[in-house]
Design a protein around this motif. Structure first.
Motif, PDB file in Angstrom:
ATOM      1  N   THR A 134       6.828  20.618 -18.404  1.00  0.00           N
ATOM      2  CA  THR A 134       6.538  21.797 -19.223  1.00  0.00           C
ATOM      3  C   THR A 134       5.255  22.483 -18.779  1.00  0.00           C
ATOM      4  N   ARG A 135       4.267  21.693 -18.351  1.00  0.00           N
ATOM      5  CA  ARG A 135       2.965  22.256 -17.990  1.00  0.00           C
ATOM      6  C   ARG A 135       2.786  22.456 -16.492  1.00  0.00           C
ATOM      7  N   GLY A 136       3.859  22.262 -15.732  1.00  0.00           N
ATOM      8  CA  GLY A 136       3.803  22.537 -14.308  1.00  0.00           C
ATOM      9  C   GLY A 136       3.085  21.483 -13.482  1.00  0.00           C
ATOM     10  N   VAL A 137       2.971  20.283 -13.999  1.00  0.00           N
ATOM     11  CA  VAL A 137       2.337  19.188 -13.260  1.00  0.00           C
ATOM     12  C   VAL A 137       3.380  18.537 -12.348  1.00  0.00           C
ATOM     13  N   ILE A 138       3.025  18.358 -11.085  1.00  0.00           N
ATOM     14  CA  ILE A 138       3.940  17.749 -10.117  1.00  0.00           C
ATOM     15  C   ILE A 138       3.878  16.229 -10.254  1.00  0.00           C
ATOM     16  N   THR A 139       5.017  15.602 -10.456  1.00  0.00           N
ATOM     17  CA  THR A 139       5.054  14.148 -10.683  1.00  0.00           C
ATOM     18  C   THR A 139       5.796  13.382  -9.595  1.00  0.00           C
ATOM     19  N   ASP A 140       6.192  14.063  -8.535  1.00  0.00           N
ATOM     20  CA  ASP A 140       7.008  13.417  -7.500  1.00  0.00           C
ATOM     21  C   ASP A 140       6.225  12.458  -6.618  1.00  0.00           C
ATOM     22  N   TYR A 141       4.891  12.501  -6.683  1.00  0.00           N
ATOM     23  CA  TYR A 141       4.097  11.740  -5.719  1.00  0.00           C
ATOM     24  C   TYR A 141       3.131  10.770  -6.403  1.00  0.00           C
ATOM     25  N   VAL A 142       3.511  10.292  -7.583  1.00  0.00           N
ATOM     26  CA  VAL A 142       2.689   9.284  -8.258  1.00  0.00           C
ATOM     27  C   VAL A 142       2.669   8.016  -7.411  1.00  0.00           C
ATOM     28  N   HIS A 143       1.472   7.538  -7.088  1.00  0.00           N
ATOM     29  CA  HIS A 143       1.320   6.392  -6.189  1.00  0.00           C
ATOM     30  C   HIS A 143       1.068   5.078  -6.913  1.00  0.00           C
ATOM     31  N   THR A 144       0.352   5.143  -8.037  1.00  0.00           N
ATOM     32  CA  THR A 144      -0.013   3.902  -8.732  1.00  0.00           C
ATOM     33  C   THR A 144       0.247   4.039 -10.227  1.00  0.00           C
ATOM     34  N   ILE A 145       0.644   2.925 -10.831  1.00  0.00           N
ATOM     35  CA  ILE A 145       1.016   2.907 -12.248  1.00  0.00           C
ATOM     36  C   ILE A 145       0.398   1.684 -12.901  1.00  0.00           C
ATOM     37  N   GLY A 146      -0.335   1.894 -13.978  1.00  0.00           N
ATOM     38  CA  GLY A 146      -0.917   0.791 -14.741  1.00  0.00           C
ATOM     39  C   GLY A 146      -0.252   0.690 -16.094  1.00  0.00           C
ATOM     40  N   VAL A 147       0.128  -0.521 -16.486  1.00  0.00           N
ATOM     41  CA  VAL A 147       0.848  -0.755 -17.740  1.00  0.00           C
ATOM     42  C   VAL A 147       0.137  -1.826 -18.542  1.00  0.00           C
ATOM     43  N   GLY A 148      -0.079  -1.562 -19.832  1.00  0.00           N
ATOM     44  CA  GLY A 148      -0.658  -2.559 -20.725  1.00  0.00           C
ATOM     45  C   GLY A 148       0.283  -2.865 -21.879  1.00  0.00           C
ATOM     46  N   LEU A 149       0.464  -4.159 -22.179  1.00  0.00           N
ATOM     47  CA  LEU A 149       1.306  -4.596 -23.290  1.00  0.00           C
ATOM     48  C   LEU A 149       0.531  -5.584 -24.162  1.00  0.00           C
ATOM     49  N   PRO A 150       0.777  -5.575 -25.480  1.00  0.00           N
ATOM     50  CA  PRO A 150       0.009  -6.429 -26.390  1.00  0.00           C
ATOM     51  C   PRO A 150       0.549  -7.852 -26.500  1.00  0.00           C
ATOM     52  N   VAL A 151       0.993  -8.390 -25.379  1.00  0.00           N
ATOM     53  CA  VAL A 151       1.549  -9.747 -25.332  1.00  0.00           C
ATOM     54  C   VAL A 151       1.072 -10.405 -24.042  1.00  0.00           C
ATOM     55  N   PRO A 152       1.102 -11.723 -23.950  1.00  0.00           N
ATOM     56  CA  PRO A 152       0.697 -12.377 -22.691  1.00  0.00           C
ATOM     57  C   PRO A 152       1.532 -11.875 -21.519  1.00  0.00           C
ATOM     58  N   MET A 153       0.868 -11.442 -20.473  1.00  0.00           N
ATOM     59  CA  MET A 153       1.585 -10.940 -19.296  1.00  0.00           C
ATOM     60  C   MET A 153       1.100 -11.635 -18.031  1.00  0.00           C
ATOM     61  N   GLY A 154       0.679 -12.896 -18.169  1.00  0.00           N
ATOM     62  CA  GLY A 154       0.241 -13.658 -17.013  1.00  0.00           C
ATOM     63  C   GLY A 154       1.386 -13.935 -16.059  1.00  0.00           C
ATOM     64  N   SER A 155       1.045 -14.431 -14.893  1.00  0.00           N
ATOM     65  CA  SER A 155       2.059 -14.656 -13.857  1.00  0.00           C
ATOM     66  C   SER A 155       2.942 -15.862 -14.141  1.00  0.00           C
ATOM     67  N   ASN A 156       2.590 -16.637 -15.171  1.00  0.00           N
ATOM     68  CA  ASN A 156       3.329 -17.866 -15.430  1.00  0.00           C
ATOM     69  C   ASN A 156       3.891 -17.918 -16.851  1.00  0.00           C
TER      70      ASN A 156
END
Length: 385
Positions: A134-156
């Protein structure tokens, strides 16, 4: 995941995007002079930025003199480079940043209940994409994404069919349906702590214990300007410390956890109210029973914080979350519980302060963490070749 909070030395790519973001389009010669680098070194960096759609070349613009028009470069301000989404039990927040770190899109909406974490991630990502278009922002080239969740997200984390927690693989799958790029996944509490340490109440403190009092209880540790997730990413599960003489079953599978005594749902149940606003109203009216329950719960939180303080000796404890936002007195109650459990003969000098930032700052920290982590991993890889 670990984060170094010392100011990182900006890469040449960072310097270029910063310069172009603050100045008119510039030629190679002007950039070399402004940044003090050779034309060859600049060329490599410019090529990377153009490939990442972070810089745009403008041809056919002659600035002075005769001859062939010089190529000018300008920042792709409206091109998104990084995405941050943070899901908490109170809100869903997301931001899109360009390569220079400017916020292009920011969106925060109240959380729906009960929360389906994967649906929340998908809905937030879809909303950001819609607003960007809607605001004319180009989103085709997003390189990195950070996600946070309110639960344990460890590797194990154990993800049996009956686990209440989403797997890292399922989170990656949901995000990848709409967005392409390297993905960092961490806990909401840790990303909130990162935002406070970088830009909020934690600025200037080398060591911090961040405590989030909400529908759950989370924590995060900063030691010597270093925020660490521990060996497997489980650092900060303060809410699952056992409290003496408490035997209430916890959603984690244990019983007697701090969350079963001092989280918002636990406090509401003990005080016979159905919402945090009702609980705050009772506190405001000085209801003696409510105050007694709240003080007992915050004593327990303070005692758990003291146990952590005896190990890491933080300079400050940052109290965050919906509970202290609605009932500011809980910070003082926690401080009293903390003081009672520390060694009396020692001067601890721990500041107990309220958090300053909200969910959008945490989403921005998620995007920042994803970008800086991806950069450091890339540098390590290049250093081993």
């Amino acid at each position: 995941m670990d984060y170094d909070l010392h100011a990182a030395v900006p890469s040449l790519e960072d310097q270029i995007t910063s310069y172009l973001g603050e100045n008119p389009p510039a030629s190679r010669a002007e950039l070399c002079e402004a940044l003090g680098v050779s034309r060859t070194t600049l060329g490599r960096a410019i090529t990377k930025l153009i490939d990442a759609h972070a810089v745009i070349s403008l041809k056919g613009e002659e600035k002075t003199g005769a001859g062939r028009p010089s190529t000018l470069f300008t920042s792709a301000r409206s091109c998104a480079y990084s995405l941050g989404i943070v899901i908490s039990r109170a809100s869903f927040a997301g931001v899109l940043l360009n390569r220079g770190g400017d916020v292009l899109i920011a969106q925060s909406i109240p959380a729906s209940h009960p929360i389906n974490y994967l649906e929340a991630l998908d809905a937030t990502g879809a909303l950001l994409l819609e607003r960007a278009r809607t605001r004319g922002v180009i989103t085709d080239y997003v390189h990195t994404i950070g996600v946070g969740l309110p639960v344990p997200m460890g590797s194990n984390v154990s993800h049996s069919p009956h686990s209440p927690y989403p797997s890292r693989e399922s989170v990656t799958d949901i995000i990848s349906r709409r967005w392409k790029g390297s993905i960092l996944i961490d806990t909401t509490a840790r990303l909130c702590a990162l935002s406070e340490a970088l830009w909020g109440a934690g600025q200037g403190y080398p060591s911090i214990l961040y405590v989030r009092l909400s529908n759950g209880i989370g924590a995060s540790l900063v030691v010597s300007y270093h925020l660490s997730g521990g060996d497997l990413g489980f650092t900060g599960e303060l809410g699952h410390m056992r409290v003496p003489d408490v035997h209430t079953p916890c959603a984690c599978g244990k019983e007697g956890c701090l969350e079963t005594l001092a989280s918002i749902p636990a406090l509401c149940a003990q005080c016979d109210v159905s919402s945090l606003s009702e609980l705050a109203r009772k506190v405001s009216n000085r209801d003696s029973r409510t105050l007694s329950i709240l003080e007992h719960a915050m004593d327990a939180v303070g005692a758990c914080c003291a146990n952590a303080a005896l190990l890491i000796n933080p300079r400050a404890i940052i109290v965050a979350g919906e509970l202290p936002e609605a009932i500011p007195q809980v910070s003082d109650m926690l401080a009293h519980g903390l003081e009672r459990e520390l060694i009396p003969a020692m001067k601890w000098n721990i500041d107990v302060v309220r958090a300053e930032l909200g969910p959008l700052a945490a989403a921005q920290a998620a995007a920042y963490a994803a970008t800086t982590t991806a950069s450091s991993i890339k540098k390590e890889h290049e250093g081993t070749r």
